[in-house]
Design an enzyme around this catalytic site. Structure first.
Site, PDB file in Angstrom:
ATOM      1  N   PHE A 152      34.293  44.098  53.083  1.00  0.00           N
ATOM      2  CA  PHE A 152      33.537  42.892  52.742  1.00  0.00           C
ATOM      3  C   PHE A 152      32.501  42.513  53.799  1.00  0.00           C
ATOM      4  O   PHE A 152      31.830  41.490  53.676  1.00  0.00           O
ATOM      5  CB  PHE A 152      34.490  41.711  52.489  1.00  0.00           C
ATOM      6  N   ARG A 192      39.920  23.949  52.983  1.00  0.00           N
ATOM      7  CA  ARG A 192      39.608  25.026  52.034  1.00  0.00           C
ATOM      8  C   ARG A 192      40.195  24.741  50.654  1.00  0.00           C
ATOM      9  O   ARG A 192      39.612  25.136  49.640  1.00  0.00           O
ATOM     10  CB  ARG A 192      40.101  26.369  52.584  1.00  0.00           C
ATOM     11  N   ARG A 232      43.090  25.649  62.580  1.00  0.00           N
ATOM     12  CA  ARG A 232      43.442  26.640  61.547  1.00  0.00           C
ATOM     13  C   ARG A 232      44.346  26.005  60.483  1.00  0.00           C
ATOM     14  O   ARG A 232      44.227  26.296  59.291  1.00  0.00           O
ATOM     15  CB  ARG A 232      44.082  27.870  62.180  1.00  0.00           C
ATOM     16  N   TYR A 281      30.411  38.503  63.593  1.00  0.00           N
ATOM     17  CA  TYR A 281      31.581  39.030  62.866  1.00  0.00           C
ATOM     18  C   TYR A 281      31.849  40.514  63.172  1.00  0.00           C
ATOM     19  O   TYR A 281      32.498  41.184  62.365  1.00  0.00           O
ATOM     20  CB  TYR A 281      31.365  38.864  61.364  1.00  0.00           C
ATOM     21  N   GLU A 325      33.260  33.179  70.807  1.00  0.00           N
ATOM     22  CA  GLU A 325      32.483  32.496  69.764  1.00  0.00           C
ATOM     23  C   GLU A 325      31.745  31.258  70.285  1.00  0.00           C
ATOM     24  O   GLU A 325      30.611  30.999  69.866  1.00  0.00           O
ATOM     25  CB  GLU A 325      33.414  32.117  68.612  1.00  0.00           C
ATOM     26  N   THR A 378      42.812  31.474  54.320  1.00  0.00           N
ATOM     27  CA  THR A 378      41.487  32.065  54.116  1.00  0.00           C
ATOM     28  C   THR A 378      41.053  31.969  52.658  1.00  0.00           C
ATOM     29  O   THR A 378      39.909  31.631  52.353  1.00  0.00           O
ATOM     30  CB  THR A 378      41.503  33.547  54.565  1.00  0.00           C
ATOM     31  N   HIS A 380      34.909  28.085  59.081  1.00  0.00           N
ATOM     32  CA  HIS A 380      35.427  29.161  59.934  1.00  0.00           C
ATOM     33  C   HIS A 380      36.096  28.528  61.146  1.00  0.00           C
ATOM     34  O   HIS A 380      35.703  27.440  61.567  1.00  0.00           O
ATOM     35  CB  HIS A 380      34.275  30.053  60.408  1.00  0.00           C
ATOM     36  N   ASN A 384      34.415  30.118  51.695  1.00  0.00           N
ATOM     37  CA  ASN A 384      35.597  29.290  51.988  1.00  0.00           C
ATOM     38  C   ASN A 384      35.309  28.134  52.942  1.00  0.00           C
ATOM     39  O   ASN A 384      36.188  27.655  53.641  1.00  0.00           O
ATOM     40  CB  ASN A 384      36.762  30.168  52.461  1.00  0.00           C
ATOM     41  N   LYS A 432      30.201  26.431  56.692  1.00  0.00           N
ATOM     42  CA  LYS A 432      29.490  27.600  56.167  1.00  0.00           C
ATOM     43  C   LYS A 432      28.401  27.215  55.142  1.00  0.00           C
ATOM     44  O   LYS A 432      28.370  26.080  54.644  1.00  0.00           O
ATOM     45  CB  LYS A 432      30.501  28.560  55.535  1.00  0.00           C
TER      46      LYS A 432
HETATM   47  P1  CMP Z   1      36.439  33.570  58.430  1.00  0.00           P
HETATM   48  O1  CMP Z   1      37.511  32.708  58.969  1.00  0.00           O
HETATM   49  O2  CMP Z   1      35.028  33.122  58.646  1.00  0.00           O
HETATM   50  O3  CMP Z   1      36.598  35.039  59.045  1.00  0.00           O
HETATM   51  C1  CMP Z   1      36.186  36.194  58.361  1.00  0.00           C
HETATM   52  C2  CMP Z   1      35.782  35.904  56.960  1.00  0.00           C
HETATM   53  O4  CMP Z   1      35.774  37.015  56.111  1.00  0.00           O
HETATM   54  C3  CMP Z   1      36.791  34.978  56.314  1.00  0.00           C
HETATM   55  O5  CMP Z   1      36.660  33.697  56.869  1.00  0.00           O
HETATM   56  C4  CMP Z   1      36.440  35.088  54.856  1.00  0.00           C
HETATM   57  O6  CMP Z   1      35.393  34.227  54.485  1.00  0.00           O
HETATM   58  C5  CMP Z   1      35.961  36.524  54.806  1.00  0.00           C
HETATM   59  N1  CMP Z   1      36.961  37.360  54.166  1.00  0.00           N
HETATM   60  C6  CMP Z   1      38.193  37.627  54.579  1.00  0.00           C
HETATM   61  N2  CMP Z   1      38.818  38.448  53.709  1.00  0.00           N
HETATM   62  C7  CMP Z   1      37.947  38.674  52.729  1.00  0.00           C
HETATM   63  C8  CMP Z   1      37.999  39.445  51.544  1.00  0.00           C
HETATM   64  N3  CMP Z   1      39.103  40.144  51.207  1.00  0.00           N
HETATM   65  N4  CMP Z   1      36.933  39.452  50.763  1.00  0.00           N
HETATM   66  C9  CMP Z   1      35.815  38.766  51.119  1.00  0.00           C
HETATM   67  N5  CMP Z   1      35.700  38.028  52.244  1.00  0.00           N
HETATM   68  C10 CMP Z   1      36.767  37.984  53.028  1.00  0.00           C
END
Ligand code: CMP
Length: 137
Positions: A57, A102, A85, A49, A126, A91, A115, A112, A9
């Site tokens: 968010f 992470r 994962r 997304y 994807e 996350t 992805h 984070n 990212k």
């Molecule tokens: P990702 O695996 O890219 O998939 C969706 C993304 O949304 C996740 O990683 C986080 O970066 C983001 N995300 C998930 N939950 C939250 C949250 N509560 N607040 C902000 N970002 C979030």
């Protein structure tokens, strides 16, 4: 063999730690079968997304994902989706297991670092969002 989709990212690209992430990917036994550096438009991030479009968010997430370049990857190994994962970690980096990407490199739940696809159906959406078949070797 299974394939999964990964993104390094913008937070990681900005901090010059893409090499560290790639090192962890290769040490984890994944083959990189596709890799490109691109910058998503806000609209392209929203398309990627879209399953999160009702989440509070969503706007911030798409702004973040389009604020600078990312590295898109297709990773291959047995059990690639689940293993990627596991290697990414939770996350929220604060909740991630020691030694995960992470935990080591993540900044916040939004920034984070990486992805990964969460299921075969997600990977099937994807991977072709970013790569055509000729780019996977
Ligand atoms: P990702 O695996 O890219 O998939 C969706 C993304 O949304 C996740 O990683 C986080 O970066 C983001 N995300 C998930 N939950 C939250 C949250 N509560 N607040 C902000 N970002 C979030």
């Amino acid at each position: 063999m299974e394939r999964t989709f990964a993104i390094i990212k913008p937070d990681a690209v900005e901090r010059n730690v893409t090499g560290k992430v790639i090192e962890m990917i290769e040490a984890g036994g994944f083959k990189i079968v596709g890799m490109k550096k691109i910058r998503l438009s806000k609209c392209q991030a929203e398309g990627f997304y879209y399953v999160h479009k009702e989440r509070p968010f969503f706007g911030d997430l798409c702004a973040f994902m389009s604020r600078g370049p990312v590295i898109a990857l297709v990773l291959e190994k047995e059990n690639a989706i689940a293993d990627w994962r596991t290697l990414m970690g939770a996350t929220n980096p604060a909740n991630a297991t020691e030694g995960t990407i992470r935990k080591v490199l993540g900044v916040s739940i939004e920034e984070n670092t990486v992805h990964g696809s969460d299921a075969p159906e997600t990977a099937a959406f994807e991977i072709p969002y970013f790569f055509n078949q000729l780019e996977l070797v």
